[in-house]
Design a protein around this motif. Structure first.
Motif, PDB file in Angstrom:
ATOM      1  N   ALA A  46      -0.372  12.754 -16.294  1.00 17.61           N
ATOM      2  CA  ALA A  46      -2.144  13.030 -16.149  1.00 17.61           C
ATOM      3  C   ALA A  46      -2.233  11.571 -16.398  1.00 17.61           C
ATOM      4  N   GLY A  47      -1.810  10.801 -16.358  1.00 16.59           N
ATOM      5  CA  GLY A  47      -1.394   9.532 -16.156  1.00 16.59           C
ATOM      6  C   GLY A  47      -1.812   8.809 -15.254  1.00 16.59           C
ATOM      7  N   LEU A  48      -1.210   9.600 -14.080  1.00 19.10           N
ATOM      8  CA  LEU A  48      -1.227   9.233 -13.212  1.00 19.10           C
ATOM      9  C   LEU A  48      -1.715   9.396 -12.351  1.00 19.10           C
ATOM     10  N   ARG A  49      -2.056  11.155 -11.892  1.00 16.51           N
ATOM     11  CA  ARG A  49      -3.597  11.443 -11.466  1.00 16.51           C
ATOM     12  C   ARG A  49      -3.090  12.026 -10.116  1.00 16.51           C
ATOM     13  N   VAL A  50      -2.541  13.001  -9.517  1.00 17.81           N
ATOM     14  CA  VAL A  50      -1.852  13.213  -8.689  1.00 17.81           C
ATOM     15  C   VAL A  50      -1.754  14.498  -8.275  1.00 17.81           C
ATOM     16  N   GLY A  51      -3.264  15.102  -7.944  1.00 15.27           N
ATOM     17  CA  GLY A  51      -2.809  17.116  -7.606  1.00 15.27           C
ATOM     18  C   GLY A  51      -2.985  16.827  -6.193  1.00 15.27           C
ATOM     19  N   TYR A  52      -3.116  18.628  -6.039  1.00 11.67           N
ATOM     20  CA  TYR A  52      -3.291  19.170  -4.757  1.00 11.67           C
ATOM     21  C   TYR A  52      -3.984  20.622  -3.890  1.00 11.67           C
ATOM     22  N   ALA A  53      -3.906  20.406  -3.170  1.00  8.15           N
ATOM     23  CA  ALA A  53      -4.865  21.573  -2.779  1.00  8.15           C
ATOM     24  C   ALA A  53      -4.052  22.604  -1.611  1.00  8.15           C
ATOM     25  N   ILE A  54      -3.935  23.723  -1.788  1.00 14.46           N
ATOM     26  CA  ILE A  54      -3.414  24.409  -0.846  1.00 14.46           C
ATOM     27  C   ILE A  54      -4.253  25.715  -0.034  1.00 14.46           C
ATOM     28  N   ALA A  83       2.165   7.634  -8.189  1.00 11.76           N
ATOM     29  CA  ALA A  83       1.977   9.057  -8.515  1.00 11.76           C
ATOM     30  C   ALA A  83       2.520   9.229  -7.698  1.00 11.76           C
ATOM     31  N   GLN A  84       3.057   9.416  -6.424  1.00 15.05           N
ATOM     32  CA  GLN A  84       3.561   9.880  -5.716  1.00 15.05           C
ATOM     33  C   GLN A  84       4.963   9.846  -5.922  1.00 15.05           C
ATOM     34  N   TYR A 109       0.541  -1.079   0.234  1.00 14.54           N
ATOM     35  CA  TYR A 109       0.222   0.440   0.169  1.00 14.54           C
ATOM     36  C   TYR A 109       0.732   1.282  -0.397  1.00 14.54           C
ATOM     37  N   PRO A 110       0.027   2.205  -0.884  1.00 15.45           N
ATOM     38  CA  PRO A 110       1.081   3.667  -0.726  1.00 15.45           C
ATOM     39  C   PRO A 110       0.937   4.451   0.903  1.00 15.45           C
ATOM     40  N   ASP A 111       2.085   5.529   0.955  1.00  9.55           N
ATOM     41  CA  ASP A 111       2.169   5.604   2.314  1.00  9.55           C
ATOM     42  C   ASP A 111       0.330   6.704   2.246  1.00  9.55           C
ATOM     43  N   GLY A 112      -0.553   6.126   2.789  1.00 16.46           N
ATOM     44  CA  GLY A 112      -1.316   7.213   2.932  1.00 16.46           C
ATOM     45  C   GLY A 112      -1.292   8.504   3.230  1.00 16.46           C
ATOM     46  N   GLY A 113      -0.663   9.501   3.913  1.00 19.41           N
ATOM     47  CA  GLY A 113      -0.398  10.920   4.431  1.00 19.41           C
ATOM     48  C   GLY A 113       0.981  11.506   2.802  1.00 19.41           C
ATOM     49  N   CYS A 114       1.279  10.686   1.949  1.00 18.07           N
ATOM     50  CA  CYS A 114       2.228  11.529   1.563  1.00 18.07           C
ATOM     51  C   CYS A 114       3.112  12.254   1.889  1.00 18.07           C
ATOM     52  N   HIS A 115       3.982  11.859   2.593  1.00 16.20           N
ATOM     53  CA  HIS A 115       4.916  12.154   3.208  1.00 16.20           C
ATOM     54  C   HIS A 115       5.796  12.328   2.469  1.00 16.20           C
ATOM     55  N   HIS A 116       6.451  11.662   1.692  1.00 21.76           N
ATOM     56  CA  HIS A 116       7.539  12.448   0.381  1.00 21.76           C
ATOM     57  C   HIS A 116       7.627  13.045   0.166  1.00 21.76           C
TER      58      HIS A 116
END
Length: 370
Positions: free
Chosen positions: A235-243, A265-266, A67-74
């Motif tokens: 685009a194919g990996l689907r990763v975005g973020y909010a600030i 993605a991460q 499983y990936p890091d749920g908190g996207c630490h890196h």
């Protein structure tokens, strides 16, 4: 199945599904085309993914059973350092599309309102519809097709909770400057947030272009949205973020699914963020392509809406649907919108791709009557 079993919420029935650009494989299958298909429909990076991202992905392949890091630490640390903002002010999603959905879940109740430009990215309205909220649409300014900040501010009421503003705007490529942002913030109701969707901000070269990060640092009720789908080529990996302010991020995080950003993605996004050579080349090629498409479209008698993104909106003087189909038959995929009946949105491609499009556009203009 009995009809009674298909009864769903009225909110679901009201939803208008998002219509993406046609995939290359679909066009080949439907039209029986065997040659190369040029896709200029979804504002993807024509240079492909960041090379550093590809290298980082290869190194992670043995870990795909985990499983990936749920908190996207890196990734959080990488973005925090790049933007000079606290990691607690960041929330990551399966593309910025998911973040928009999470904002609707978090902040919208039935009878609330959102305010958007018209036309604009359709998922803003979808987030409102799912929450039972109402979408207030404010027409863009004629000619340059930009957000009308004063008209949008006049549309605010005590029911306004979210104001979505894509900057640069999709589908027009226009921008909103600092003064207009201040107009919107000054008029914003006490319970509302200004959501600045900055999916294309990395293409803007103006040093005075307003950034959501600065407003967030200053304590303004602003939520910024960014993506790795455009300049970074992921685009194919689907990763975005909010600030946003940490307390805002904490609330939205409560609505987030666990492991929503996959491992690939991460890792790829964190690597792409540091690929300065690729990013500089992508910006340079985009400017050259914009000049090529602008000059070529003008030579064909079209009008081009000035853009600060990686696409152009072209006024053709022809009904867009038959023109779209005529271009499609020539192996080029662009975008047509019912809300812009004589316009096409075209992603800026490589020099070769742009040449193919301009040839197809010229032939299609001769084939389709005004």
């Amino acid at each position: 199945m009995k009809a009674s079993r298909l009864c769903v919420s009225e909110r679901i029935e009201k939803l208008v599904p998002y219509q993406p650009g046609k995939p290359i494989e679909t066009v080949q299958r439907e039209l029986g085309l065997t040659g190369e298909i040029v896709k200029l429909a979804s504002n993807e990076n024509p240079l492909g993914p960041s090379p550093k991202a590809l290298d980082a992905l290869l190194a992670q392949l043995p870990k795909l059973a985990l499983y990936p890091d749920g908190g996207c630490h890196h990734l959080r640390e990488a973005v925090s350092e790049a933007l000079g903002i606290s990691g607690s002010s960041l929330l990551f999603g399966n593309g910025s599309d998911e973040v928009i959905h999470l904002l609707g879940l978090t902040f919208l109740d039935p009878d609330d309102e959102i305010v958007v430009g018209d036309p604009t990215f359709s998922l803003y309205e979808s987030a409102a519809t799912l929450a039972g909220a109402k979408t207030i649409k404010v027409p863009l300014t004629p000619g340059d097709l930009a957000h009308d900040a004063s008209a949008m501010a006049a549309a605010f009421t005590e029911k306004t909770r979210l104001v979505f503003l894509a900057n640069p705007h999709n589908p027009t490529g226009s921008v909103v400057g600092k003064k207009d942002i201040e107009v919107l913030l000054a008029a914003l109701p006490s319970r509302a947030f200004l959501v600045l969707d900055e999916a294309y901000t990395e293409y803007v070269t103006d040093p005075d272009f307003p950034q959501a990060t600065e407003h967030v640092k200053n304590g303004a009720p602003v939520i910024g949205l960014r993506t790795f789908s455009k300049l970074y080529g992921l685009a194919g990996l689907r990763v975005g973020y909010a600030i946003a302010a940490p307390e805002v991020i904490q609330l939205v995080n409560q609505a987030r699914s666990p492991f929503n950003v996959n491992l690939a993605a991460q890792v790829a996004a964190a690597a792409a963020l540091t690929d300065d050579a690729f990013l500089a080349r992508s910006r340079r090629e985009n400017l050259l392509g914009m000049q090529q498409l602008t000059e070529g479209s003008l030579a064909l008698g079209c009008r081009v809406v000035p853009s600060r993104a990686n696409f152009l909106l072209i006024e053709t003087g022809r009904p867009c649907q038959p023109l779209f189909q005529a271009i499609l038959r020539r192996g080029v995929i662009v975008r047509a919108f019912a809300s812009l009946p004589t316009m096409l949105r075209v992603t800026i491609g490589t020099c070769a791709q742009n040449t193919v499009f301009l040839r197809a556009l010229g032939e299609a203009l001769s084939e389709v009557s005004a």
